[in-house]
Design an enzyme around this catalytic site. Structure first.
Site, short mmCIF file in Angstrom:
data_model
loop_
_atom_site.label_atom_id
_atom_site.label_comp_id
_atom_site.label_asym_id
_atom_site.label_seq_id
_atom_site.Cartn_x
_atom_site.Cartn_y
_atom_site.Cartn_z
N GLN A 96 0.81 -1.22 0.00
CA GLN A 96 0.00 0.00 0.00
C GLN A 96 0.84 1.26 0.00
OE1 GLN A 96 -1.28 0.73 4.50
NE2 GLN A 96 -1.60 -1.42 3.93
N HIS A 98 0.14 5.78 0.94
CA HIS A 98 -0.75 6.79 1.49
C HIS A 98 -0.58 8.10 0.73
CE1 HIS A 98 -1.29 3.93 4.65
NE2 HIS A 98 -0.05 4.05 5.09
N ARG A 281 -4.15 0.60 -2.25
CA ARG A 281 -3.52 -0.71 -2.23
C ARG A 281 -3.03 -1.13 -3.61
NH1 ARG A 281 -7.80 -0.46 1.24
NH2 ARG A 281 -7.29 -0.92 3.41
#
Length: 404
Positions: A96, A98, A281
């Site tokens: 993943q 952010h 993701r």
């Protein structure tokens, strides 16, 4: 100050034993992945000030200035800007990234305008915040973090000896770093899933062979083979091969800024993050994977993973220095008979014991004392100062000081 009563999140990737062993409780037989400490609406901690349990969210809302401090309220509003966790990975988490602040605001506004329900499984932006985070290992901890230099990854792919990976190795050698990483990750995540499953299976088998052969790739290939065991056929297995394989020793930490691809693979640690749910993701998950959105957020920058070691202050506090404004994580290693450590007022604090037994004492007129054992935590409002003494390890989570 108040003892915190916290919720364990039973995500499927969680360890069955790590958190119970720390807490000194019996395992339930179910995964116990994360113990949350803070005021996140998904699982706020509870406190009891004599009238029964209430959420920390409600306590803060009743008097933000006292609980958080005026400086924190001015910067972040009447909410605790960080979330503290114990994280126990028994299996790989999703690969993943952010978003940064601007990307989070834009993505949240776009999905709000489109009317995507907040709980929709295909919703990407749950809020308008970014999510820097820091993971400090309590046990040996394994993860993936950041892109490896492309020419090194080309060497890995060539060593695997899988024909379908050779074009990726050629791209990684032939193009500038950012362009090469973007092109290969895009190709891997956009490829036909059924066709890619065969490539993943061959790569996993080859990684298993390299893992059993002493050499420069044995450690990383053991990790990639393990990931493929949990997620057979997932393109995220090939994406993971673009990243650094990292082993942390207890006390070492990883700082994960915006756009840095990462995945935790195994171990127990203390994690602190900005109070956001925004995750995009790449794979290794049954959850929604938004490839175009992800590629807009990923920073295609190769470099060393950001492994941190704490910096000791003159007062004995060991600080994990990051650029995050929402949080500051430090630890105190306390020895029997040593003087009490003062933890000054001004910003809200969550204190977490991870080893030994620590006595936390208020230093004002209310000389209350709470004893913490491993896995137990306490909330200290900004208006209160406390001292810590005893024998063991105490982590201190608070808001980063504002520059003046």
């Amino acid at each position: 100050m108040d003892r915190l009563h916290n919720t364990v999140r039973p995500y499927a990737w969680g360890s069955v034993t790590a958190i119970p062993e720390l807490l000194g409780t019996e395992p339930t037989g179910e995964p116990q992945a994360e113990l949350w400490m803070g005021a996140h609406p998904g699982a706020p901690s509870l406190v009891d000030r004599g009238t029964g349990p209430v959420t920390l969210t409600e306590v803060i809302a009743a008097d933000p200035g006292h609980e958080l401090g005026p400086e924190t309220v001015a910067a972040f509003g009447p909410r605790l800007p960080f979330l503290l966790k114990l994280l126990a990975a028994g299996a790989p988490l999703s690969l993943q990234v952010h978003p940064d602040r601007e990307q989070a605001r834009a993505g949240y506004a776009e999905e709000e305008a489109l009317g995507v329900p907040a709980d929709a499984p295909h919703r990407t932006y749950k809020d308008a915040g970014h999510k820097p985070e820091l993971l400090c290992a309590l046990t040996p901890f394994e993860g993936l973090c950041g892109f490896r230099p492309p020419e090194e990854t080309a060497g890995l792919l060539e060593a695997l000896g899988v024909d379908e990976l050779k074009p990726y190795a050629d791209i990684l050698r032939a193009h500038p770093s950012e362009h090469a990483l973007r092109e290969v990750l895009t190709a891997v995540l956009s490829a036909d899933r059924e066709a890619m499953a065969g490539t993943v299976a061959q790569a996993a088998e080859a990684a298993g062979r390299l893992a059993d052969t002493p050499g420069p790739w044995s450690d990383a290939c053991a990790a990639y083979a393990g990931i493929a065991h949990h997620y057979p056929g997932d393109p995220g297995v090939i994406a993971a091969m673009l990243l650094h394989h990292v082993r942390l020793q207890p006390g070492e930490a990883l700082h994960l800024g915006a756009g840095v691809p990462h995945a935790y693979l195994g171990g127990l640690g203390v994690e602190i993050m900005a109070n956001s749910d925004n995750v995009l993701r790449c794979g290794l998950t049954p959850k929604h994977v938004d490839v175009p959105g992800l590629l807009r957020v990923v920073r295609f920058e190769a470099g060393d993973p950001a492994v941190l070691r704490p910096e000791a202050s003159p007062d004995g506090e060991e600080v994990y220095d990051t650029p995050a404004e929402e949080f500051r994580l430090s630890r105190h290693l306390l020895a029997p008979g040593s003087p009490a450590r003062g933890l000054p007022a001004g910003r809200a604090q969550i204190l977490l014991c991870t080893a030994g037994e620590i006595a936390v004492t208020a230093t004002g007129r209310d000389a209350a004392e709470l004893t913490l054992t491993p896995g137990r935590s306490v909330w200290v409002p900004a208006a209160e100062s406390v001292e810590a003494a005893g024998s063991g390890t105490l982590f201190r989570a608070t808001v980063a000081p504002r520059p003046h």
